[in-house]
Design a protein around this motif. Sequence first.
Motif, short mmCIF file in Angstrom:
data_model
loop_
_atom_site.label_atom_id
_atom_site.label_comp_id
_atom_site.label_asym_id
_atom_site.label_seq_id
_atom_site.Cartn_x
_atom_site.Cartn_y
_atom_site.Cartn_z
N ASP A 41 31.75 -8.74 6.45
CA ASP A 41 32.40 -8.82 5.14
C ASP A 41 31.42 -9.23 4.03
O ASP A 41 31.42 -8.64 2.95
CB ASP A 41 33.58 -9.80 5.19
CG ASP A 41 34.74 -9.29 6.02
OD1 ASP A 41 34.77 -8.09 6.38
OD2 ASP A 41 35.64 -10.11 6.32
N VAL A 42 30.60 -10.25 4.29
CA VAL A 42 29.69 -10.72 3.24
C VAL A 42 28.61 -9.68 2.95
O VAL A 42 28.22 -9.50 1.78
CB VAL A 42 29.09 -12.11 3.57
CG1 VAL A 42 28.01 -12.05 4.62
CG2 VAL A 42 28.56 -12.79 2.31
N LEU A 43 28.16 -8.95 3.97
CA LEU A 43 27.14 -7.93 3.71
C LEU A 43 27.74 -6.69 3.05
O LEU A 43 27.08 -6.07 2.21
CB LEU A 43 26.39 -7.59 4.99
CG LEU A 43 25.50 -8.72 5.52
CD1 LEU A 43 24.81 -8.31 6.80
CD2 LEU A 43 24.50 -9.19 4.47
N ASP A 44 28.97 -6.34 3.39
CA ASP A 44 29.65 -5.25 2.66
C ASP A 44 29.80 -5.64 1.18
O ASP A 44 29.56 -4.83 0.29
CB ASP A 44 31.02 -4.96 3.26
CG ASP A 44 30.96 -4.03 4.45
OD1 ASP A 44 29.97 -3.30 4.60
OD2 ASP A 44 31.94 -4.03 5.23
N LEU B 272 25.57 -19.27 7.63
CA LEU B 272 25.48 -17.93 8.21
C LEU B 272 25.50 -16.87 7.12
O LEU B 272 24.67 -15.95 7.10
CB LEU B 272 26.62 -17.71 9.20
CG LEU B 272 26.67 -16.35 9.90
CD1 LEU B 272 25.42 -16.12 10.74
CD2 LEU B 272 27.93 -16.26 10.77
N GLY B 273 26.42 -17.01 6.17
CA GLY B 273 26.49 -16.07 5.05
C GLY B 273 25.24 -16.10 4.21
O GLY B 273 24.70 -15.06 3.82
N PHE B 274 24.73 -17.30 3.95
CA PHE B 274 23.51 -17.46 3.16
C PHE B 274 22.33 -16.73 3.81
O PHE B 274 21.62 -15.97 3.16
CB PHE B 274 23.18 -18.95 2.99
CG PHE B 274 21.81 -19.20 2.44
CD1 PHE B 274 21.56 -19.11 1.07
CD2 PHE B 274 20.74 -19.51 3.28
CE1 PHE B 274 20.28 -19.33 0.57
CE2 PHE B 274 19.47 -19.73 2.78
CZ PHE B 274 19.24 -19.64 1.43
N LEU B 275 22.13 -16.98 5.10
CA LEU B 275 20.97 -16.38 5.78
C LEU B 275 21.11 -14.86 5.87
O LEU B 275 20.11 -14.14 5.73
CB LEU B 275 20.78 -16.99 7.17
CG LEU B 275 20.35 -18.46 7.16
CD1 LEU B 275 20.29 -19.00 8.58
CD2 LEU B 275 19.02 -18.64 6.45
N CYS B 276 22.32 -14.37 6.08
CA CYS B 276 22.51 -12.91 6.14
C CYS B 276 22.26 -12.27 4.78
O CYS B 276 21.59 -11.24 4.69
CB CYS B 276 23.91 -12.58 6.66
SG CYS B 276 24.09 -12.90 8.43
N VAL B 277 22.76 -12.88 3.71
CA VAL B 277 22.52 -12.34 2.37
C VAL B 277 21.03 -12.44 2.03
O VAL B 277 20.46 -11.51 1.46
CB VAL B 277 23.40 -13.04 1.31
CG1 VAL B 277 22.95 -12.70 -0.11
CG2 VAL B 277 24.86 -12.66 1.51
N HIS B 278 20.40 -13.54 2.40
CA HIS B 278 18.97 -13.71 2.14
C HIS B 278 18.18 -12.57 2.82
O HIS B 278 17.36 -11.91 2.17
CB HIS B 278 18.51 -15.07 2.66
CG HIS B 278 17.09 -15.38 2.35
ND1 HIS B 278 16.70 -15.99 1.18
CD2 HIS B 278 15.96 -15.18 3.06
CE1 HIS B 278 15.39 -16.13 1.17
NE2 HIS B 278 14.90 -15.65 2.32
N GLY B 279 18.43 -12.35 4.09
CA GLY B 279 17.74 -11.28 4.81
C GLY B 279 18.07 -9.91 4.25
O GLY B 279 17.20 -9.04 4.13
N PHE B 280 19.33 -9.71 3.89
CA PHE B 280 19.80 -8.45 3.30
C PHE B 280 19.03 -8.14 2.01
O PHE B 280 18.61 -7.00 1.78
CB PHE B 280 21.30 -8.57 3.02
CG PHE B 280 21.87 -7.49 2.16
CD1 PHE B 280 22.26 -6.28 2.72
CD2 PHE B 280 22.04 -7.68 0.80
CE1 PHE B 280 22.80 -5.27 1.93
CE2 PHE B 280 22.58 -6.69 0.01
CZ PHE B 280 22.97 -5.48 0.58
N LEU B 281 18.85 -9.14 1.17
CA LEU B 281 18.12 -8.92 -0.09
C LEU B 281 16.67 -8.54 0.20
O LEU B 281 16.12 -7.67 -0.47
CB LEU B 281 18.22 -10.14 -1.00
CG LEU B 281 19.61 -10.37 -1.61
CD1 LEU B 281 19.64 -11.68 -2.40
CD2 LEU B 281 20.04 -9.20 -2.49
#
Length: 162
Positions: A23-26, A122-131
């Motif tokens: 959800d956060v990456l979408d 978890l959301g922070f690290l996924c968004v960080h990596g995504f960026l």
Amino acid sequence: MDLEIYDKTEKGVPEKDQKLIRDVLDFAGSYIHLADNTEMSVTLVNNDEIHQINKKYRGVDRATDVISFAIEDDNDDADDFPIVMDEELKEAIPENVGDIFVSVDKVAEQADYLGHSFERELGFLCVHGFLHLNGYDHMKKADADVMFPLQKEILNAYGLKR
């Protein structure tokens, strides 16, 4: 976005946490206007595995929280053999932006240390990596001045405030 999640942890990551990642990456993809046919993966690992990845690919002999492997980089050699496609065909072919590895052990450690929820970290690290997969960086101050506020905007807009 076509997102594959691979759980390589011994205990297994609960479905609710995998749903949060999805959800956060979408949401982040929509936030930065990625094409719907963008592909990427997130692999959830423990500290031992991310330590080995960090050592092998970055030369750093310790566990870390998140590592991103972008498929496209700023390599000018990619245009040596350009493929010419019409726009319709170009839009039909998915663009794989890369892979993220997240240490679930580090998520728990850092959430505890920073005094916020496992979900927020978890959301922070996924968004960080995504960026990182999408061309953002923080090695230079000018780049960090763009990436970090965007990261915060995405997390706040999604509802994962500190």
